[in-house]
Design a protein around this motif. Structure first.
Motif, PDB file in Angstrom:
ATOM      1  N   GLU A  98       0.823  -1.193   0.000  1.00 38.26           N
ATOM      2  CA  GLU A  98       0.000   0.000   0.000  1.00 38.26           C
ATOM      3  C   GLU A  98       0.861   1.248   0.000  1.00 38.26           C
ATOM      4  N   GLY A  99       2.025   1.144   0.689  1.00 35.73           N
ATOM      5  CA  GLY A  99       2.901   2.305   0.816  1.00 35.73           C
ATOM      6  C   GLY A  99       3.539   2.704  -0.495  1.00 35.73           C
TER       7      GLY A  99
ATOM      8  N   ILE B  72       9.647  10.385  -0.108  1.00 35.70           N
ATOM      9  CA  ILE B  72      10.274  11.537   0.526  1.00 35.70           C
ATOM     10  C   ILE B  72      11.720  11.647   0.044  1.00 35.70           C
ATOM     11  N   THR B  73      12.290  12.827   0.176  1.00 33.27           N
ATOM     12  CA  THR B  73      13.654  13.065  -0.307  1.00 33.27           C
ATOM     13  C   THR B  73      14.624  13.366   0.831  1.00 33.27           C
TER      14      THR B  73
ATOM     15  N   PHE C  31      11.172   5.404   0.123  1.00 35.47           N
ATOM     16  CA  PHE C  31      10.893   5.882   1.481  1.00 35.47           C
ATOM     17  C   PHE C  31       9.766   6.901   1.402  1.00 35.47           C
ATOM     18  N   CYS C  32       8.694   6.604   2.128  1.00 32.00           N
ATOM     19  CA  CYS C  32       7.524   7.478   2.012  1.00 32.00           C
ATOM     20  C   CYS C  32       7.026   7.970   3.373  1.00 32.00           C
ATOM     21  N   GLY C  33       7.881   7.961   4.344  1.00 37.59           N
ATOM     22  CA  GLY C  33       7.514   8.536   5.633  1.00 37.59           C
ATOM     23  C   GLY C  33       7.075   7.500   6.646  1.00 37.59           C
ATOM     24  N   PRO C  34       7.099   7.894   7.923  1.00 38.43           N
ATOM     25  CA  PRO C  34       7.466   9.233   8.405  1.00 38.43           C
ATOM     26  C   PRO C  34       8.942   9.533   8.179  1.00 38.43           C
ATOM     27  N   LYS C  35       9.301  10.812   8.259  1.00 37.51           N
ATOM     28  CA  LYS C  35      10.663  11.241   7.949  1.00 37.51           C
ATOM     29  C   LYS C  35      11.631  11.039   9.106  1.00 37.51           C
TER      30      LYS C  35
ATOM     31  N   SER D 207      11.072   2.583   5.161  1.00 42.96           N
ATOM     32  CA  SER D 207      10.807   2.242   3.768  1.00 42.96           C
ATOM     33  C   SER D 207       9.409   1.660   3.605  1.00 42.96           C
ATOM     34  N   CYS D 208       8.758   2.036   2.511  1.00 44.35           N
ATOM     35  CA  CYS D 208       7.452   1.455   2.214  1.00 44.35           C
ATOM     36  C   CYS D 208       7.561   0.423   1.086  1.00 44.35           C
TER      37      CYS D 208
END
Length: 318
Positions: free
Chosen positions: A5-6, A12-13, A171-175, A191-192
């Motif tokens: 799903e992620g 994120i960067t 990587f889509c968070g949290p940061k 990591s998602c």
């Protein structure tokens, strides 16, 4: 399922290294403390390298590996502390995803090389104490160079494979990374993507490159201690033990803190303790190692004394 799903989320960067966020009033104090540690660590290790290179009496396998270890500690410290110091001074705790991966790569290479070097130094002491008649033939200069180069090359190869896989992750968070540097576990949790392959390879490579050198080191010291205890005279036992006592202390400190960090759960109330032990093996060990070798090792102290005398004679000549 959560990973799948992620993958549809926005990647994120950059990450935020939280560091010591629970102690906001001590940031300047931490900056001064770690700056002093950084300066002393760099100075002490550079001094060890200079002494080993310049003093002919130290052109032996043990001190060749010690010089390599000090070079490694210089790189090791410079991988983590400058970023920490910048975070304390500016308050900017962000680091790009690429920068975080690069920091982990360098950190991973250096930890792996240190495990190899400590194992090689223990093997050198094993041959010197348990096989003295074969020592000169076995530990010649060419063989030592091959062992050192092999340690560095194999570490770079293994970590390059891992980093190639890590760099493919999304990587889509949290940061937020609740650590003061980019270690594998806290980073990979963000990591998602599917991280099962990376995690499996990390476990395999850790078993080969960290556990195996530790077993070799432990085995070497079992034989060393056994041999020393069989020496009939107390003076002989003391002399034999003094040749490896400095290295034994370094090994104990390094592996003791390293194992505590990765065995101790980094959750709840133990997270702060985990971070404390991380400081011990990433920041304090590079500082302690040259001090142990310079304070407890007669050869290094003698070489330092000769270097100081040469410096005084040189100044008088001017």
């Amino acid at each position: 399922m959560e990973k799948a799903e992620g993958e549809n989320q926005t990647s994120i960067t950059e990450f935020i290294l939280l560091g010591f966020r629970n102690l906001p009033g001590l940031q300047i104090l931490f900056f001064v403390l770690f700056l002093v540690i950084y300066i002393v660590t760099m100075t002490a290790n550079i001094l060890i390298v200079a002494i080993v290179v310049s003093d002919q009496h130290l052109h032996t396998p043990m001190y060749f590996f010690l010089g390599n270890l000090s070079c490694l500690e210089i790189c090791y410290t410079s991988t983590i502390l400058p970023r920490m110091l910048a975070n304390f001074l500016t308050g900017d705790k962000t680091i790009s995803v690429t920068g975080c991966i690069v920091q982990f790569y360098l950190f991973g290479v250096l930890v792996t090389v240190e495990c190899y070097l400590l194992a090689l130094m223990s093997y050198d002491r094993y041959l010197a104490i348990c096989k003295p008649l074969h020592y000169a033939a076995l530990m010649n200069g060419r063989f030592c160079m091959q062992l050192a180069v092999g340690s560095w090359l194999s570490s770079f190869i293994v970590l390059t494979i891992l980093i190639c896989l890590v760099s493919q992750l999304i990587f889509c968070g949290p940061k937020e990374i609740d650590h003061f540097f980019c270690d594998f576990s806290p980073m990979i949790k963000l990591s998602c993507s599917d991280t099962s392959l990376v995690t499996l390879l990390t476990l395999i490579f850790s078993s080969i490159d960290i556990v195996s050198p530790f077993i070799l080191t432990l085995t070497s010291y079992i034989f060393i201690i056994s041999t020393i205890l069989r020496i009939p005279s107390a003076t002989g036992r003391q002399k034999a033990f003094s040749t490896c006592s400095s290295h034994l202390i370094v090994v104990t400190v390094f592996y003791g803190t390293l194992m505590t960090v990765y065995i101790l759960p980094s959750t709840g109330s133990l997270k702060a303790l985990n971070k404390f032990f991380s400081i011990l093996y990433t920041v304090m060990t590079p500082l302690i190692n040259p001090l142990i070798y310079s304070l407890r090792n007669k050869d290094v102290k003698e070489a330092l004394r000769r270097t100081v005398q040469k410096g005084r004679m040189f100044r008088k000549g001017d």
